[in-house]
Design a protein around this motif. Sequence first.
Motif, mmCIF file in Angstrom:
data_model
loop_
_atom_site.group_PDB
_atom_site.id
_atom_site.type_symbol
_atom_site.label_atom_id
_atom_site.label_comp_id
_atom_site.label_asym_id
_atom_site.label_seq_id
_atom_site.Cartn_x
_atom_site.Cartn_y
_atom_site.Cartn_z
ATOM 1 N N ASP A 138 37.557 39.779 35.662
ATOM 2 C CA ASP A 138 39.125 40.567 35.428
ATOM 3 C C ASP A 138 39.577 40.154 34.023
ATOM 4 O O ASP A 138 40.801 40.535 33.717
ATOM 5 C CB ASP A 138 39.966 40.398 36.661
ATOM 6 C CG ASP A 138 39.236 40.706 37.839
ATOM 7 O OD1 ASP A 138 38.869 41.984 37.783
ATOM 8 O OD2 ASP A 138 39.605 40.750 38.837
ATOM 9 N N ARG A 155 39.900 36.258 33.583
ATOM 10 C CA ARG A 155 40.815 35.526 33.891
ATOM 11 C C ARG A 155 40.490 34.074 33.301
ATOM 12 O O ARG A 155 40.903 33.165 32.941
ATOM 13 C CB ARG A 155 41.623 35.490 35.062
ATOM 14 C CG ARG A 155 42.245 36.158 35.802
ATOM 15 C CD ARG A 155 42.551 36.370 36.831
ATOM 16 N NE ARG A 155 42.000 36.603 37.738
ATOM 17 C CZ ARG A 155 41.755 37.751 38.405
ATOM 18 N NH1 ARG A 155 42.508 38.487 39.130
ATOM 19 N NH2 ARG A 155 41.075 37.957 39.915
ATOM 20 N N ARG A 194 34.680 34.808 43.810
ATOM 21 C CA ARG A 194 35.484 34.527 43.323
ATOM 22 C C ARG A 194 35.919 34.799 41.231
ATOM 23 O O ARG A 194 35.993 34.646 40.729
ATOM 24 C CB ARG A 194 36.970 33.790 43.527
ATOM 25 C CG ARG A 194 37.710 33.697 45.127
ATOM 26 C CD ARG A 194 38.554 32.052 45.486
ATOM 27 N NE ARG A 194 38.097 31.081 45.436
ATOM 28 C CZ ARG A 194 37.460 30.299 46.511
ATOM 29 N NH1 ARG A 194 37.243 31.188 47.006
ATOM 30 N NH2 ARG A 194 37.275 29.200 46.840
ATOM 31 N N ARG A 252 34.606 37.812 40.637
ATOM 32 C CA ARG A 252 35.796 38.926 39.808
ATOM 33 C C ARG A 252 37.049 37.512 39.001
ATOM 34 O O ARG A 252 37.054 38.904 37.788
ATOM 35 C CB ARG A 252 37.199 38.620 41.587
ATOM 36 C CG ARG A 252 37.909 39.569 40.974
ATOM 37 C CD ARG A 252 38.622 39.711 42.646
ATOM 38 N NE ARG A 252 38.547 38.721 42.992
ATOM 39 C CZ ARG A 252 38.302 37.758 44.450
ATOM 40 N NH1 ARG A 252 38.185 38.292 45.373
ATOM 41 N NH2 ARG A 252 38.570 36.420 44.639
ATOM 42 N N ASP A 253 37.527 36.879 38.932
ATOM 43 C CA ASP A 253 37.824 36.228 37.579
ATOM 44 C C ASP A 253 37.562 36.328 36.338
ATOM 45 O O ASP A 253 38.478 36.662 35.418
ATOM 46 C CB ASP A 253 38.200 34.639 38.232
ATOM 47 C CG ASP A 253 39.343 34.674 38.762
ATOM 48 O OD1 ASP A 253 39.708 35.313 39.794
ATOM 49 O OD2 ASP A 253 39.162 33.333 39.222
#
Length: 110
Positions: free
Chosen positions: A23, A25, A16, A19-20
Amino acid sequence: MLRLSDPGEKTAAARRLRRDWLDGRLELDEMTPVVALPIPGRPPQPLLVAPREVPRRGLGTREGRAALVHAVRSGMWRSVRAGSRKPAHSAVSSPRRRSRVLSGSMRRGR
């Protein structure tokens, strides 16, 4: 994430986080203070058993093949590490022989 002790939860949290980050984030803020962690999360210590009590795994099973690959990889890694610690000239016995070997390889353009 570092405090998690369950390997599955830790892996999922790391995925996670990646991925964050990819991306966009998450932001890297150099002004955020660093927080010292207590002891990081670790899985419970495995039960130690005698080698004769470990169940045998045949190569016909997924676990057996994984154990074989792990054993071969571990042995190869140890061999590579041991070989990398030897001096390059260790196969040549004497300084005189070393100089002849080196001069001969230079004549051949190597």
